[in-house]
Design a protein around this motif. Sequence first.
Motif, mmCIF file in Angstrom:
data_model
loop_
_atom_site.group_PDB
_atom_site.id
_atom_site.type_symbol
_atom_site.label_atom_id
_atom_site.label_comp_id
_atom_site.label_asym_id
_atom_site.label_seq_id
_atom_site.Cartn_x
_atom_site.Cartn_y
_atom_site.Cartn_z
ATOM 1 N N HIS A 6 0.865 -1.188 0.000
ATOM 2 C CA HIS A 6 0.000 0.000 0.000
ATOM 3 C C HIS A 6 0.901 1.237 0.000
ATOM 4 O O HIS A 6 1.266 1.760 1.068
ATOM 5 C CB HIS A 6 -0.919 -0.027 1.219
ATOM 6 C CG HIS A 6 -1.838 -1.216 1.260
ATOM 7 N ND1 HIS A 6 -2.968 -1.303 0.473
ATOM 8 C CD2 HIS A 6 -1.774 -2.382 1.952
ATOM 9 C CE1 HIS A 6 -3.585 -2.465 0.706
ATOM 10 N NE2 HIS A 6 -2.873 -3.138 1.586
ATOM 11 N N LYS A 9 0.379 4.494 2.037
ATOM 12 C CA LYS A 9 0.596 4.494 3.489
ATOM 13 C C LYS A 9 2.065 4.614 3.864
ATOM 14 O O LYS A 9 2.392 4.936 5.008
ATOM 15 C CB LYS A 9 0.040 3.198 4.098
ATOM 16 C CG LYS A 9 -1.475 3.078 4.048
ATOM 17 C CD LYS A 9 -1.877 1.795 4.768
ATOM 18 C CE LYS A 9 -3.391 1.630 4.785
ATOM 19 N NZ LYS A 9 -3.769 0.343 5.427
ATOM 20 N N CYS A 10 2.958 4.310 2.935
ATOM 21 C CA CYS A 10 4.393 4.300 3.232
ATOM 22 C C CYS A 10 4.886 5.705 3.568
ATOM 23 O O CYS A 10 4.639 6.659 2.832
ATOM 24 C CB CYS A 10 5.174 3.748 2.039
ATOM 25 S SG CYS A 10 6.960 3.777 2.309
ATOM 26 N N CYS A 16 11.285 -2.265 6.663
ATOM 27 C CA CYS A 16 11.126 -3.443 5.798
ATOM 28 C C CYS A 16 12.444 -3.736 5.077
ATOM 29 O O CYS A 16 12.932 -4.862 5.094
ATOM 30 C CB CYS A 16 9.994 -3.206 4.805
ATOM 31 S SG CYS A 16 10.175 -1.698 3.823
ATOM 32 N N ARG A 52 5.592 -7.045 9.018
ATOM 33 C CA ARG A 52 4.938 -6.695 10.285
ATOM 34 C C ARG A 52 5.650 -5.556 11.009
ATOM 35 O O ARG A 52 5.087 -4.939 11.913
ATOM 36 C CB ARG A 52 4.861 -7.929 11.192
ATOM 37 C CG ARG A 52 3.896 -8.993 10.713
ATOM 38 C CD ARG A 52 2.455 -8.532 10.686
ATOM 39 N NE ARG A 52 1.968 -8.216 12.019
ATOM 40 C CZ ARG A 52 1.344 -9.078 12.808
ATOM 41 N NH1 ARG A 52 1.106 -10.300 12.381
ATOM 42 N NH2 ARG A 52 0.944 -8.736 14.004
ATOM 43 N N SER A 53 6.894 -5.307 10.654
ATOM 44 C CA SER A 53 7.659 -4.250 11.328
ATOM 45 C C SER A 53 7.310 -2.857 10.819
ATOM 46 O O SER A 53 7.722 -1.858 11.416
ATOM 47 C CB SER A 53 9.162 -4.498 11.150
ATOM 48 O OG SER A 53 9.584 -4.125 9.854
ATOM 49 N N CYS A 54 6.552 -2.778 9.750
ATOM 50 C CA CYS A 54 6.200 -1.456 9.200
ATOM 51 C C CYS A 54 5.216 -0.757 10.137
ATOM 52 O O CYS A 54 4.105 -1.245 10.342
ATOM 53 C CB CYS A 54 5.584 -1.599 7.817
ATOM 54 S SG CYS A 54 5.003 -0.004 7.180
ATOM 55 N N PRO A 55 5.603 0.390 10.691
ATOM 56 C CA PRO A 55 4.719 1.068 11.640
ATOM 57 C C PRO A 55 3.490 1.687 10.990
ATOM 58 O O PRO A 55 2.541 2.044 11.685
ATOM 59 C CB PRO A 55 5.624 2.143 12.259
ATOM 60 C CG PRO A 55 6.680 2.381 11.246
ATOM 61 C CD PRO A 55 6.887 1.081 10.528
ATOM 62 N N GLU A 56 3.506 1.812 9.672
ATOM 63 C CA GLU A 56 2.368 2.401 8.958
ATOM 64 C C GLU A 56 1.403 1.338 8.431
ATOM 65 O O GLU A 56 0.408 1.672 7.791
ATOM 66 C CB GLU A 56 2.864 3.260 7.793
ATOM 67 C CG GLU A 56 3.893 4.312 8.169
ATOM 68 C CD GLU A 56 3.345 5.372 9.106
ATOM 69 O OE1 GLU A 56 2.119 5.576 9.146
ATOM 70 O OE2 GLU A 56 4.158 5.994 9.823
ATOM 71 N N ARG A 57 1.728 0.056 8.667
ATOM 72 C CA ARG A 57 0.908 -1.049 8.145
ATOM 73 C C ARG A 57 0.733 -0.941 6.626
ATOM 74 O O ARG A 57 -0.344 -1.182 6.089
ATOM 75 C CB ARG A 57 -0.469 -1.077 8.823
ATOM 76 C CG ARG A 57 -0.387 -1.330 10.320
ATOM 77 C CD ARG A 57 -0.200 -2.810 10.594
ATOM 78 N NE ARG A 57 -0.118 -3.116 12.028
ATOM 79 C CZ ARG A 57 1.001 -3.290 12.710
ATOM 80 N NH1 ARG A 57 2.174 -3.150 12.106
ATOM 81 N NH2 ARG A 57 1.002 -3.601 13.971
ATOM 82 N N GLU A 60 0.797 -5.495 3.565
ATOM 83 C CA GLU A 60 -0.243 -6.453 3.944
ATOM 84 C C GLU A 60 0.156 -7.855 3.507
ATOM 85 O O GLU A 60 0.476 -8.077 2.338
ATOM 86 C CB GLU A 60 -1.562 -6.045 3.282
ATOM 87 C CG GLU A 60 -2.720 -6.955 3.589
ATOM 88 C CD GLU A 60 -3.983 -6.554 2.843
ATOM 89 O OE1 GLU A 60 -4.886 -7.379 2.748
ATOM 90 O OE2 GLU A 60 -4.047 -5.414 2.335
#
Length: 64
Positions: A6, A9-10, A16, A52-57, A60
Motif C-alpha cells: 500500500h 501508506k508508506c 522493511c 509486520r515491522s512497518c509502523p504504517e501497516r 499487507e
Amino acid sequence: MRIIVHTAKCQGHARCWAQAPGIFKLDDEGSILPGDIEVAEAEQLLAFRAARSCPERALEVDHA
Ligand code: F3S
C-alpha cells in the motif's frame, strides 16, 4: 505468500528494507516501490517479520 504493498501508506521508515533488502525495494526517496511482491517459500518468515515491522501497516501479508 504475497505482500500487498500500500504505497500511499508508506512514510519511508525503511524498516522493511533494513530487515529484508532482497525482498523490499525502496526508491531514491526511501519509499517502497509499488507493486505486490511474491515471496518464495524459503523467504516467507523473513518477509512476514519485515512486513509486520512497518509502523504504517503499509505491507499487507496475503497468505492465500
Ligand atoms: Fe515504508 Fe513501512 Fe517500509 S513506511 S519503507 S513500507 S517500513
